[in-house]
Write a protein that holds these residues in place. Structure first.
Motif, PDB file in Angstrom:
ATOM      1  N   CYS A 167       0.820  -1.211   0.000  1.00 45.05           N
ATOM      2  CA  CYS A 167       0.000   0.000   0.000  1.00 45.05           C
ATOM      3  C   CYS A 167       0.857   1.265   0.000  1.00 45.05           C
ATOM      4  O   CYS A 167       0.391   2.337  -0.353  1.00 45.05           O
ATOM      5  N   GLY A 168       2.109   1.144   0.449  1.00 43.18           N
ATOM      6  CA  GLY A 168       3.009   2.296   0.413  1.00 43.18           C
ATOM      7  C   GLY A 168       2.803   3.293   1.541  1.00 43.18           C
ATOM      8  O   GLY A 168       3.451   4.341   1.567  1.00 43.18           O
ATOM      9  N   SER A 169       1.946   2.998   2.495  1.00 46.81           N
ATOM     10  CA  SER A 169       1.707   3.939   3.593  1.00 46.81           C
ATOM     11  C   SER A 169       2.985   4.261   4.352  1.00 46.81           C
ATOM     12  O   SER A 169       3.217   5.409   4.750  1.00 46.81           O
ATOM     13  N   CYS A 170       3.820   3.248   4.574  1.00 44.75           N
ATOM     14  CA  CYS A 170       5.052   3.457   5.346  1.00 44.75           C
ATOM     15  C   CYS A 170       5.949   4.452   4.615  1.00 44.75           C
ATOM     16  O   CYS A 170       6.468   5.391   5.220  1.00 44.75           O
ATOM     17  N   ALA A 171       6.114   4.242   3.318  1.00 45.68           N
ATOM     18  CA  ALA A 171       6.973   5.143   2.551  1.00 45.68           C
ATOM     19  C   ALA A 171       6.411   6.561   2.572  1.00 45.68           C
ATOM     20  O   ALA A 171       7.153   7.539   2.615  1.00 45.68           O
ATOM     21  N   PHE A 172       5.110   6.651   2.582  1.00 42.87           N
ATOM     22  CA  PHE A 172       4.446   7.937   2.579  1.00 42.87           C
ATOM     23  C   PHE A 172       4.641   8.689   3.895  1.00 42.87           C
ATOM     24  O   PHE A 172       4.866   9.886   3.913  1.00 42.87           O
ATOM     25  N   VAL A 173       4.593   7.980   5.053  1.00 46.47           N
ATOM     26  CA  VAL A 173       4.740   8.683   6.333  1.00 46.47           C
ATOM     27  C   VAL A 173       6.183   8.899   6.742  1.00 46.47           C
ATOM     28  O   VAL A 173       6.460   9.728   7.613  1.00 46.47           O
ATOM     29  N   CYS A 174       7.112   8.172   6.173  1.00 47.28           N
ATOM     30  CA  CYS A 174       8.505   8.263   6.618  1.00 47.28           C
ATOM     31  C   CYS A 174       9.010   9.705   6.513  1.00 47.28           C
ATOM     32  O   CYS A 174       9.022  10.284   5.429  1.00 47.28           O
ATOM     33  N   PRO A 175       9.429  10.302   7.624  1.00 46.46           N
ATOM     34  CA  PRO A 175       9.805  11.714   7.608  1.00 46.46           C
ATOM     35  C   PRO A 175      11.114  11.961   6.860  1.00 46.46           C
ATOM     36  O   PRO A 175      11.410  13.095   6.493  1.00 46.46           O
ATOM     37  N   VAL A 176      11.910  10.927   6.668  1.00 42.70           N
ATOM     38  CA  VAL A 176      13.184  11.123   5.983  1.00 42.70           C
ATOM     39  C   VAL A 176      13.216  10.355   4.658  1.00 42.70           C
ATOM     40  O   VAL A 176      14.282  10.131   4.090  1.00 42.70           O
ATOM     41  N   THR A 177      12.042   9.989   4.180  1.00 44.13           N
ATOM     42  CA  THR A 177      11.850   9.268   2.925  1.00 44.13           C
ATOM     43  C   THR A 177      12.956   8.253   2.624  1.00 44.13           C
ATOM     44  O   THR A 177      13.621   8.303   1.599  1.00 44.13           O
ATOM     45  N   CYS A 178      13.132   7.353   3.563  1.00 45.02           N
ATOM     46  CA  CYS A 178      14.215   6.386   3.356  1.00 45.02           C
ATOM     47  C   CYS A 178      13.704   5.007   2.971  1.00 45.02           C
ATOM     48  O   CYS A 178      14.463   4.062   2.876  1.00 45.02           O
ATOM     49  N   ILE A 179      12.388   4.882   2.767  1.00 47.23           N
ATOM     50  CA  ILE A 179      11.872   3.573   2.356  1.00 47.23           C
ATOM     51  C   ILE A 179      11.768   3.536   0.836  1.00 47.23           C
ATOM     52  O   ILE A 179      11.129   4.383   0.216  1.00 47.23           O
TER      53      ILE A 179
END
Ligand SMILES: Cc1cc2nc3c(=O)[nH]c(=O)nc-3n(C[C@H](O)[C@H](O)[C@H](O)COP(=O)(O)O)c2cc1C
Ligand code: SF4
Ligand code: SF4
Ligand code: FES
Lengths: 259, 635
Positions: A167-179
């Motif tokens: 779903c990509g939610s994790c990548a979306f919330v990551c504050p340092v866009t490291c996913i």
């Protein structure tokens, strides 16, 4: 219930936390691990504020976890807060040295000198990815592994995420866009897995929805039919108000389910 | 024995059991705690039993819990005389029975001698025991921990009978508050207050937890209490459950403590069988069950919120408090958590009264339990002292008394070793220098000195202990044990570890001192749980009291204590008499020389283990450090 923020009287409701109240009132408090849709976790320790105590016995604590209470008075920019926040930022920046998010914060809060050895990490260990995945998405694909400085948020054992639904939610919330999240016309790649993108049942436009994600939503709520889920933004807008309403209701149920 | 169905039946039974215990009965009390078992207590007990039977003697062999003086084990105490024998072997058994028990003659070879070779006959005269005051350990040494009858005969479960039969829960809470009992697991929070919070918290179900995680390396008092007197802890918990209104209890004990687990499980089974635990305790409406949980033994899992997460089957990471466990604990229900030693104090407080308990210790608790520290505390005394082991002392005793009277002073003082510091409170405690040896030991006093009570670790350090190395050691331990969740603890410890590891290699910078202080302050202020909040103590306290040692390391690459192996050299000096002992003991053969001639040390072969320095009886080995040693100067 009224509280004081920097001496200003502010209205609050029971159960609210100082960080959300302060932001609503236009005050600025830096944070990494806070997200409005998730309960506070208090991991990054950036959102420091000073609580005024009796006889000048003030205490520095984190705004995200501080519940409002009668008579509460907090200050956001005391020397104590500034000094400690700077050191926390310095620690974070030693960990992840090239993050624009952190560099901006460092600039803003007057961190001029780096005294710590850079660690060359990418993740700030805020934990948002795993919390979003567990508590909102419900996939529970990510966990906190290891301990101390060898802590990682990742799929169990660092293997391709078997419970991930793409779903990509994790990548979306990551504050340092490291996913790492890669999208092609037909696929979504994340956490070592490649997912198929479903197409809009009306116009055929590829969606940000994978079959696994659709099935997960189906398991968690029955308010949406597969057909309803599988519409692109444009087509969705064209559908009836009634469906829209059901979507909203569905989200509310998701929210309640989470609580 | 059948189930007790009224409190009066229990009270009656205990009174009879007490009266039936013959104080003049000849008993051989053999310590069978984990320490003495390791040094052969089991074989010793078997030998006693066989020999007593063979001789047809009317002597009882007691296999007891830990006596505290493990270093001298296996320990044997003869009752009623109180004669103490140490390091006893099965081959000594016949002699002990024939000479001492039957004829009243003493066996000097088994008696305890202090450093000056003075012999001490009775257990309570031995300095190690003489200055102790035993409330929690009072029965250890007199009972077999596996026998509930032994416990009854010493007045066990009298307090439970009194509580259930005559007291209202609120009265029990008030009594514990009035006693001034504060938590023995670390923070020293008033136990009664916590009970009251739990009692008043809303919830249909309430829980109790006994924290027996004991993650401090080197600490083993909780293990010894659970092994040596499990019913005491259990009785404390049952009383606590009655007071808090809890229906379910959990004992979280580390997996490395098999004997503690066995003994507490046995105690639970026996107490349940007799109606002291389970449904309708003593025939009343009060019901309480206890379960044993085995923990993996991570240090941070001893922290209460992490421990609760671990019992629930989640990752053992601390969470933000409030809500405190008394509000939202196990499975979101009000939960009262206390340490093993805290629970073990409860029956005595009920039996002898809060006023009696508050008669020992410091301060005045009549207005608030925070007004002082009452009762006793068990310390695990280790390091460079002559006597090591578990010591239970009254709150307010001075550090000097513990180190010099009970501990018998500094090891190798004849060779010039002197006291430097005592580290209290476990890995995140602080180091206290000699200027404060006469300060009383209690919760608040230790905190004022930049250390803490913690769970009772006490490590004595001598002049050859480098304080920078001490700080490095504890910081490296804590760095591994931090749960990794919050920034200041995780990254602060990593940064401190990097700096200190450089320092002990002579690569520190003067600016590092301020940096350490800055990091320490933020770890203390901004960490999520007490692990991080206290983790800087080892660094901050040594910086406070031994700053000059840091300065020597960073400015001159010199280790004044002569311990940091990258910064020192051993040299043989003119005092060498050529006794050859160092040459014989050196593991790498770096020392050569003729008998009665000054020896020579080959730096190329030396691994700086310090054996030569330790074995030399003539001060013939010097330790050099700093610019005067070639090749080791600061880069
Ligand atoms: C890192 C850390 C480790 C701890 N380990 C223990 C422990 O091993 N045993 C213990 O009783 N308390 C331990 N505590 C304290 C507990 O959090 C808690 O305060 C205690 O169990 C409460 O009991 P008490 O009030 O009777 O002391 C630890 C605390 C921290 C922060
Ligand atoms: S990957 Fe991103 S969201 Fe997840 S813990 Fe690290 S920084 Fe936070
Ligand atoms: S202080 Fe340390 S142990 Fe406690 S939550 Fe933070 S990282 Fe974890
Ligand atoms: S936002 Fe408060 S600790 Fe991270």
């Amino acid at each position: 219930m009224d509280i004081l923020i920097n001496g200003k009287k502010v209205k609050t409701r029971k159960g609210e936390h100082v960080l959300e109240v302060a932001r609503r009132e236009g005050f600025e408090i830096p944070s990494l691990c806070h997200h409005a849709a998730l309960p506070p976790d208090g991991a990054c320790r950036l959102c420091l504020v000073e609580v005024e105590g009796p006889e000048g016995k003030n205490k520095v604590t984190t705004a995200c976890t501080l519940e409002v209470a009668q008579g509460l008075s907090v200050r956001l920019d005391t020397p104590e807060v500034a000094a400690n926040r700077k050191v926390v930022l310095e620690m974070l920046l030693a960990r992840v040295s090239d993050s624009p998010t952190l560099l901006k914060l460092a600039d803003k809060y007057g961190l001029l000198e780096m005294r710590l050895v850079p660690q060359g990490e990418k993740c700030v260990l805020c934990g948002l990815c795993a919390r979003v995945c567990t508590e909102l998405v419900g996939a529970k694909a990510l966990t906190m592994e290891g301990r101390g400085t060898e802590t990682y948020f990742q799929p169990p054992f660092g293997e391709p995420a078997k419970d991930c639904v793409g779903c990509g939610s994790c990548a979306f919330v990551c504050p340092v866009t490291c996913i790492e999240y890669k999208k092609t016309d037909r696929t979504i790649e994340i956490w070592g897995r490649t997912f198929e993108r479903l197409a809009c049942t009306e116009c055929g436009e590829p969606l940000d929805l994978t079959p696994e994600h659709r099935d997960l939503i189906r398991r968690r709520t029955d308010l949406l039919t597969p057909a309803e889920m599988q519409l692109c933004g444009g087509c969705e807008r064209r559908t009836t108000m009634k469906t829209m309403q059901r979507v909203v209701e569905g989200q509310q149920t998701l929210e309640t389910a989470r609580r | 024995m059948t189930k007790f169905t009224t409190p009066a039946q229990l009270t009656d039974h205990v009174a009879k059991a007490k009266a039936a215990r013959d104080p003049n009965k000849v008993r051989v009390s053999v310590c069978a705690g984990t320490g003495c078992k390791a040094s052969g207590a089991d074989a010793l007990i078997a030998a006693f039993q066989a020999e007593i039977e063979a001789r047809g003697l009317d002597v009882e062999v007691l296999s007891t819990g830990c006596h505290g003086f493990c270093e001298r084990g296996p320990l044997v105490v003869l009752h009623p005389s109180g004669v103490l024998y140490q390091k006893v072997k099965p081959r000594d058994v016949a002699d002990i029975l024939e000479k001492t028990v039957q004829k009243g003659e003493l066996l000097p070879r088994l008696q305890y001698r202090d450093e000056s070779r003075q012999i001490f006959e009775k257990e309570h005269d031995v300095p190690f025991y003489k200055h102790q005051e035993r409330i929690v350990f009072a029965m250890n040494g007199h009972i077999d921990p596996r026998s509930i009858d032994d416990y009854f005969s010493m007045g066990g479960y009298e307090a439970l009978g009194k509580v259930v039969g005559q007291m209202k829960p609120d009265q029990v809470v008030e009594e514990v508050i009035a006693s001034g009992l504060r938590g023995r697991g670390g923070a020293g929070f008033p136990a009664g207050w916590k009970w009251r919070f739990t009692r008043q918290a809303e919830g249909d179900r309430k829980y109790l937890i006994c924290n027996a995680d004991e993650g401090d390396p080197g600490a083993f008092m909780d293990r010894s209490v659970l092994e040596g007197n499990p019913h005491l802890v259990l009785e404390g918990m049952i009383i606590g459950a009655y007071a808090c209104g809890a229906s379910e209890g959990f004992i979280y004990v580390r997996n490395e403590y098999p004997m503690a687990v066995r003994h507490i499980e046995l105690a639970i089974a026996k107490a349940t069988e007799l109606g002291l635990l389970g449904q309708h305790i003593l025939g009343t409406d009060f019901s309480f069950n206890v379960h044993v949980n085995r923990g993996g033994g991570a240090f941070v899992c001893g922290e209460e919120t992490a421990l609760i997460a671990s019992i629930e089957g989640r990752r053992g990471s601390p969470r933000v408090r409030p809500p405190f466990p008394a509000q939202k604990g196990l499975w979101g229900k009000p939960t009262n958590i206390n340490n093993v030693e805290t629970w073990a104090n409860v029956p005595t407080i009920i039996n002898r009264g809060s006023a009696w308990f508050a008669g020992t210790g410091t301060g005045d608790v009549s207005k608030s339990p925070l007004g002082g520290s009452k009762g006793t505390k068990i310390f695990s005394l280790v390091g460079k002292v002559n006597n090591t082991g578990l010591v239970e002392v009254p709150m307010g005793i001075t550090l000097r008394k513990i180190v010099f009277d009970i501990g018998g002073g500094i090891k190798d003082s004849k060779k010039g070793r002197t006291f430097k510091a005592v580290q209290t409170g476990g890995p995140s405690g602080g180091c206290i220098p000699d200027a404060y040896l006469d300060n009383p030991v209690d919760f608040d006093e230790l905190a004022k000195l930049g250390s803490m009570m913690g769970s009772g670790g006490m490590i004595v350090m001598d002049d050859r202990t480098c304080m920078v190395e001490v700080a490095r050691y504890f910081v490296d331990f804590l760095k591994e044990e931090s749960c990794g969740k919050c920034t200041p603890c995780r990254e602060g410890l990593r940064a401190m570890s990097g700096i200190l590891n450089r320092m002990v290699r002579g690569q520190g910078r003067h600016e590092d001192l301020d940096l350490l202080e800055d990091l320490g302050r933020t770890m203390k202020t901004a960490s999520l749980c007490q692990l991080g909040q206290t983790a800087a103590n080892p660094v901050l306290s040594t910086l406070r009291y031994f700053r000059h040692e840091y300065v020597e390391h960073v400015d001159h690459a010199r280790c004044p204590a002569g311990q940091c192996i990258d910064l020192i050299e051993y040299r043989i000096n003119e005092q060498c008499t050529g006794c050859t002992i160092c040459a014989k003991k050196c593991p790498t053969g770096a020392i050569t020389g003729q008998n009665k001639e000054r020896h020579v040390l080959d730096q190329g072969k030396c691994v700086r283990c310090g054996v030569c320095f330790d074995v030399c009886n003539f001060n013939g080995v010097s330790i050099l450090s700093g610019p005067e040693i070639a090749g080791k100067a600061k880069e």
